[in-house]
Design an enzyme around this catalytic site. Structure first.
Site, PDB file in Angstrom:
ATOM      1  N   CYS A  36       0.694  -1.340  -0.397  1.00 19.30           N
ATOM      2  CA  CYS A  36      -0.183  -0.058  -0.004  1.00 19.30           C
ATOM      3  C   CYS A  36       1.218   1.596   0.107  1.00 19.30           C
ATOM      4  CB  CYS A  36      -1.183   0.605   1.014  1.00 19.30           C
ATOM      5  SG  CYS A  36      -1.942   1.583   1.277  1.00 19.30           S
ATOM      6  N   ASP A  42       0.515   4.051   2.523  1.00 21.11           N
ATOM      7  CA  ASP A  42       0.120   4.212   2.924  1.00 21.11           C
ATOM      8  C   ASP A  42       1.763   4.864   3.643  1.00 21.11           C
ATOM      9  OD1 ASP A  42      -1.690   3.290   5.463  1.00 21.11           O
ATOM     10  OD2 ASP A  42      -0.016   3.917   6.067  1.00 21.11           O
ATOM     11  N   ARG A  44       3.417   3.964   6.636  1.00 17.70           N
ATOM     12  CA  ARG A  44       3.716   3.658   7.685  1.00 17.70           C
ATOM     13  C   ARG A  44       3.991   1.946   7.136  1.00 17.70           C
ATOM     14  NH1 ARG A  44      -1.743   3.786  10.401  1.00 17.70           N
ATOM     15  NH2 ARG A  44      -2.396   3.466   8.603  1.00 17.70           N
ATOM     16  N   HIS A  91      -2.475  -3.920   5.223  1.00 18.29           N
ATOM     17  CA  HIS A  91      -2.402  -4.082   6.825  1.00 18.29           C
ATOM     18  C   HIS A  91      -3.606  -3.822   7.308  1.00 18.29           C
ATOM     19  CE1 HIS A  91      -2.723   0.823   5.993  1.00 18.29           C
ATOM     20  NE2 HIS A  91      -2.749   0.181   4.325  1.00 18.29           N
ATOM     21  N   CYS A 106      -5.968  -0.040   6.814  1.00 26.44           N
ATOM     22  CA  CYS A 106      -5.935   1.094   6.096  1.00 26.44           C
ATOM     23  C   CYS A 106      -6.624   1.395   5.591  1.00 26.44           C
ATOM     24  CB  CYS A 106      -5.746  -0.809   4.599  1.00 26.44           C
ATOM     25  SG  CYS A 106      -5.322   0.077   3.239  1.00 26.44           S
TER      26      CYS A 106
HETATM   27 ZN   LIG Z   1      -3.565   0.550   2.933  1.00 28.32          ZN
END
Ligand SMILES: [Zn+2]
Length: 209
Positions: free
Chosen positions: A48, A50, A52, A109, A112
């Site tokens: 992703c 993202d 993190r 994850h 999300c």
């Molecule tokens: Zn995500």
């Protein structure tokens, strides 16, 4: 200067020191070798976007180790051989057919934002691309409300979509390519891997290992 930008410049200096530095005039650095030999990663990761969930950081990999494509919610679309611009499919094609990776990891994850957007569509404003992208996941046939359950289900959906690409299907059948579904828990940093044998996610490694 913005604190993150300052940290980035320090990181860039550190990166060059670690991976590009010449030893006594002889350039035997990792980056030099990768430039001469080219990339030959054995593992591809679909992760992703993202902030993190950086696969190279989580898995402590070095330059050249991972071929990575990141998108919203780490989704793999089905094979749609039309004239549209399929970025993730193009990356898959390059990783599988050109680089001949042996492993394909789809890394989902917790927390999300993409999954959250699918569950709370009414909160989206002018997000036509996200809405359309997230419609890859079917949450209508057997709807769930939980973001994590949806994220894990989406991994299986992406796996099914993977197999619609003939060059992936063929390599999986011939055991030349292994597809793994991993789920990263942000709070604990733990990864669980889907067991096709047991139909459930299990700890990737025993902490005593
Ligand atoms: Zn995500």
């Amino acid at each position: 200067m913005d604190a993150t930008f300052h940290k980035m410049l320090q990181g860039y200096r550190g990166f060059r020191e670690k991976y590009v530095r010449c030893e006594e005039g002889v350039d035997s650095s990792l980056m030099h070798r990768l430039a001469v030999d080219g990339q030959s990663p054995e593992v591809m990761v679909v992760a992703c976007s993202d902030a993190r969930v950086d696969p190279a950081l989580i898995l402590q990999c070095e330059p050249g180790d991972l071929f990575v494509v990141r998108n919203v919610a780490n989704l793999i679309p089905p094979n749609e051989p039309d004239a549209s611009h399929h970025g993730t499919s193009a990356a898959l094609e390059f990783g599988v057919c050109n680089l001949n990776v042996k492993h394909l990891i789809i890394l989902g994850h917790s927390q999300c934002g993409g999954m959250d957007a699918l569950l709370n569509r009414s909160e989206l404003k002018q997000n036509d691309f996200i809405t359309n992208w997230m419609s890859l996941i079917d949450n209508e046939t057997d709807p769930v409300e939980d973001v994590e359950i949806l994220a894990k289900r989406a991994l299986l959906s992406s796996y099914e979509n993977c197999l619609t690409f003939p060059w992936i299907r063929e390599r999986v059948r011939e055991n030349k390519l292994k597809i793994d579904l991993w789920f990263f828990e942000i709070k604990t940093g733990e990864i669980s891997a889907y067991s096709f044998k047991h139909n459930q996610f299990q700890s990737l490694v025993d902490d005593n290992d």
